[in-house]
Design a protein around this motif. Structure first.
Motif, PDB file in Angstrom:
ATOM      1  N   ARG A 228      14.782  70.811  43.550  1.00  0.00           N
ATOM      2  CA  ARG A 228      16.124  70.965  44.107  1.00  0.00           C
ATOM      3  C   ARG A 228      16.850  72.038  43.315  1.00  0.00           C
ATOM      4  N   PRO A 229      17.650  72.899  43.952  1.00  0.00           N
ATOM      5  CA  PRO A 229      18.394  73.902  43.186  1.00  0.00           C
ATOM      6  C   PRO A 229      19.300  73.254  42.148  1.00  0.00           C
ATOM      7  N   LEU A 230      19.340  73.827  40.965  1.00  0.00           N
ATOM      8  CA  LEU A 230      20.139  73.273  39.881  1.00  0.00           C
ATOM      9  C   LEU A 230      21.624  73.496  40.143  1.00  0.00           C
ATOM     10  N   ASP A 231      22.419  72.450  39.938  1.00  0.00           N
ATOM     11  CA  ASP A 231      23.870  72.558  40.002  1.00  0.00           C
ATOM     12  C   ASP A 231      24.450  71.703  38.879  1.00  0.00           C
ATOM     13  N   PHE A 232      25.776  71.628  38.789  1.00  0.00           N
ATOM     14  CA  PHE A 232      26.380  70.923  37.656  1.00  0.00           C
ATOM     15  C   PHE A 232      26.076  69.422  37.650  1.00  0.00           C
ATOM     16  N   PRO A 233      26.150  68.712  38.778  1.00  0.00           N
ATOM     17  CA  PRO A 233      25.759  67.306  38.719  1.00  0.00           C
ATOM     18  C   PRO A 233      24.309  67.109  38.285  1.00  0.00           C
ATOM     19  N   ALA A 234      23.390  67.929  38.804  1.00  0.00           N
ATOM     20  CA  ALA A 234      21.982  67.786  38.425  1.00  0.00           C
ATOM     21  C   ALA A 234      21.774  68.078  36.950  1.00  0.00           C
ATOM     22  N   LEU A 235      22.450  69.099  36.425  1.00  0.00           N
ATOM     23  CA  LEU A 235      22.349  69.410  35.001  1.00  0.00           C
ATOM     24  C   LEU A 235      22.898  68.262  34.162  1.00  0.00           C
ATOM     25  N   THR A 236      23.991  67.654  34.619  1.00  0.00           N
ATOM     26  CA  THR A 236      24.563  66.501  33.916  1.00  0.00           C
ATOM     27  C   THR A 236      23.535  65.386  33.802  1.00  0.00           C
ATOM     28  N   ALA A 237      22.886  65.061  34.913  1.00  0.00           N
ATOM     29  CA  ALA A 237      21.897  63.995  34.901  1.00  0.00           C
ATOM     30  C   ALA A 237      20.726  64.329  33.986  1.00  0.00           C
ATOM     31  N   MET A 238      20.301  65.593  33.979  1.00  0.00           N
ATOM     32  CA  MET A 238      19.166  65.987  33.139  1.00  0.00           C
ATOM     33  C   MET A 238      19.475  65.847  31.656  1.00  0.00           C
ATOM     34  N   CYS A 239      20.751  65.885  31.299  1.00  0.00           N
ATOM     35  CA  CYS A 239      21.125  65.690  29.896  1.00  0.00           C
ATOM     36  C   CYS A 239      20.825  64.270  29.423  1.00  0.00           C
ATOM     37  N   ASP A 240      20.494  63.367  30.362  1.00  0.00           N
ATOM     38  CA  ASP A 240      20.237  61.976  30.008  1.00  0.00           C
ATOM     39  C   ASP A 240      18.812  61.538  30.347  1.00  0.00           C
TER      40      ASP A 240
ATOM     41  N   PHE B  24      29.015  71.992  28.771  1.00  0.00           N
ATOM     42  CA  PHE B  24      28.386  72.912  29.723  1.00  0.00           C
ATOM     43  C   PHE B  24      28.580  74.338  29.228  1.00  0.00           C
ATOM     44  N   HIS B  25      27.499  74.976  28.833  1.00  0.00           N
ATOM     45  CA  HIS B  25      27.573  76.356  28.362  1.00  0.00           C
ATOM     46  C   HIS B  25      27.413  77.361  29.494  1.00  0.00           C
ATOM     47  N   ALA B  26      26.704  76.963  30.543  1.00  0.00           N
ATOM     48  CA  ALA B  26      26.397  77.873  31.641  1.00  0.00           C
ATOM     49  C   ALA B  26      27.500  77.865  32.692  1.00  0.00           C
ATOM     50  N   ASP B  27      27.636  78.981  33.384  1.00  0.00           N
ATOM     51  CA  ASP B  27      28.542  79.011  34.527  1.00  0.00           C
ATOM     52  C   ASP B  27      27.728  78.833  35.812  1.00  0.00           C
TER      53      ASP B  27
ATOM     54  N   ASP C 134      22.413  58.033  17.089  1.00  0.00           N
ATOM     55  CA  ASP C 134      22.926  59.175  17.836  1.00  0.00           C
ATOM     56  C   ASP C 134      21.757  59.886  18.516  1.00  0.00           C
ATOM     57  N   GLN C 135      22.070  60.742  19.451  1.00  0.00           N
ATOM     58  CA  GLN C 135      21.062  61.615  20.059  1.00  0.00           C
ATOM     59  C   GLN C 135      21.718  62.951  20.378  1.00  0.00           C
ATOM     60  N   THR C 136      21.073  64.027  19.986  1.00  0.00           N
ATOM     61  CA  THR C 136      21.532  65.367  20.316  1.00  0.00           C
ATOM     62  C   THR C 136      20.471  66.041  21.172  1.00  0.00           C
ATOM     63  N   ALA C 137      20.894  66.645  22.267  1.00  0.00           N
ATOM     64  CA  ALA C 137      19.960  67.282  23.187  1.00  0.00           C
ATOM     65  C   ALA C 137      20.448  68.673  23.555  1.00  0.00           C
ATOM     66  N   HIS C 138      19.489  69.562  23.837  1.00  0.00           N
ATOM     67  CA  HIS C 138      19.780  70.906  24.327  1.00  0.00           C
ATOM     68  C   HIS C 138      18.930  71.174  25.551  1.00  0.00           C
ATOM     69  N   LEU C 139      19.516  71.842  26.539  1.00  0.00           N
ATOM     70  CA  LEU C 139      18.789  72.195  27.752  1.00  0.00           C
ATOM     71  C   LEU C 139      18.858  73.701  27.961  1.00  0.00           C
ATOM     72  N   TRP C 140      17.688  74.275  28.246  1.00  0.00           N
ATOM     73  CA  TRP C 140      17.539  75.726  28.375  1.00  0.00           C
ATOM     74  C   TRP C 140      16.921  76.087  29.725  1.00  0.00           C
ATOM     75  N   SER C 141      17.291  77.252  30.242  1.00  0.00           N
ATOM     76  CA  SER C 141      16.574  77.789  31.391  1.00  0.00           C
ATOM     77  C   SER C 141      15.256  78.368  30.917  1.00  0.00           C
TER      78      SER C 141
ATOM     79  N   LEU D  80      20.873  79.032  27.125  1.00  0.00           N
ATOM     80  CA  LEU D  80      21.298  77.680  26.746  1.00  0.00           C
ATOM     81  C   LEU D  80      22.282  77.187  27.800  1.00  0.00           C
ATOM     82  N   LEU D  81      21.876  76.160  28.554  1.00  0.00           N
ATOM     83  CA  LEU D  81      22.662  75.673  29.679  1.00  0.00           C
ATOM     84  C   LEU D  81      23.659  74.592  29.285  1.00  0.00           C
TER      85      LEU D  81
END
Length: 273
Positions: free
Chosen positions: A182-194, A219-222, A249-256, A261-262
């Motif tokens: 599915r094309p990435l959007d802000f809700p999908a990116l939010t879910a992927m952070c978890d 959210f770093h990406a536009d 705690d948990q720290t996560a990073h998501l990248w394209s 850095l998304l």
């Protein structure tokens, strides 16, 4: 079946909201995104982002989101109220509540805003990993329903077998995308952070009761950077700094794939030993 007649993507359906009385939005949990207790917390957070996106007074795109899981969300309908509490020239602050039968289950704050063209730099380096096609698909145990909605390719820190024994660190790194794609959007990116399973599972090599208490996403990406990702994989990495007295705690990073850095996410998680 034509594209017009085709059902929506499961994730799109899971975060769908319709207007209800009193300015609320009505949603419904989906069995496809069920977790061990209640719905997948990532899809709950994504739904709250969607609620602000649908508000007629919304300014810009998400800059940050903090979700506090106050209590379990039961299967069935729920209501979301999103209220802007202050709007400035370039940013806007929101209070959000998710309720069921009048009881608060989740609270959140969010900041949306307009981004300007400025000097920029990324100090954090993307991990050096093989491309997705070079990494085998490895998901979660079958009883975790929501994970079936993601294609996961673990580079390190895959879900351990029960009783696997202690692991020296808590880091997991994986390629992930929605399944079906599915094309990435802000809700999908939010879910992927978890999408990262509790770090205590990896350290102890066994499953134990655990759940997110609070999740913050930066959210770093536009929108254009998310659109450029299309349906491609995102690289996620997560680790814990300290396990102590029933919380970690948990720290996560998501990248394209291209190295952008998304998002950065932080969690407070409870666990039972």
């Amino acid at each position: 079946m034509t594209e017009i007649d085709a059902p929506p993507h499961p994730f799109t359906a899971a975060v769908a909201l319709t207007p209800a009385a009193g300015g609320r939005l009505r949603g419904r949990t989906r069995p496809e995104y069920a977790n061990m207790v209640g719905p997948f917390g990532g899809v709950t957070a994504a739904t709250l982002v969607r609620a602000v996106q649908q508000h007629p007074d919304r300014l810009g795109d998400p800059l940050s989101l903090t979700v506090n899981y106050a209590g379990p969300v039961a299967d069935g309908d729920f209501d979301v109220t999103a209220r802007p509490v202050r709007t400035n020239r370039t940013n806007q602050h929101w209070m959000i509540e998710l309720t069921q039968d009048g009881a608060v289950a989740t609270t959140a704050t969010a900041v949306f805003g307009l981004r300007r063209d400025t000097w920029s730099d990324t100090e954090l380096a993307m991990p050096s990993v093989p491309p997705p096609d070079a990494v085998a698909v490895h998901g979660f145990p079958d009883f975790i329903a929501w994970a079936r909605n993601y294609e996961m390719r673990f580079v390190t820190g895959a879900v351990p077998e029960q009783g696997a024994g202690e692991h020296p660190d808590s880091t997991s790194t994986l390629w992930v995308r929605d399944a079906p794609a599915r094309p990435l959007d802000f809700p999908a990116l939010t879910a992927m952070c978890d999408v990262f399973y509790p770090r205590v599972f990896l350290r102890q090599g066994r499953y134990t009761a655990a759940g997110t208490v609070s999740l913050t996403v930066y959210f770093h990406a536009d929108a254009a950077e998310l659109e450029a990702c299309g349906e491609d994989h995102v690289l996620g990495t997560a680790r814990t700094h300290r396990f102590s007295r029933g919380y970690f705690d948990q720290t996560a990073h998501l990248w394209s794939r291209g190295g952008t850095l998304l998002a950065t996410a932080h969690q407070s998680v409870y666990f039972k030993d």
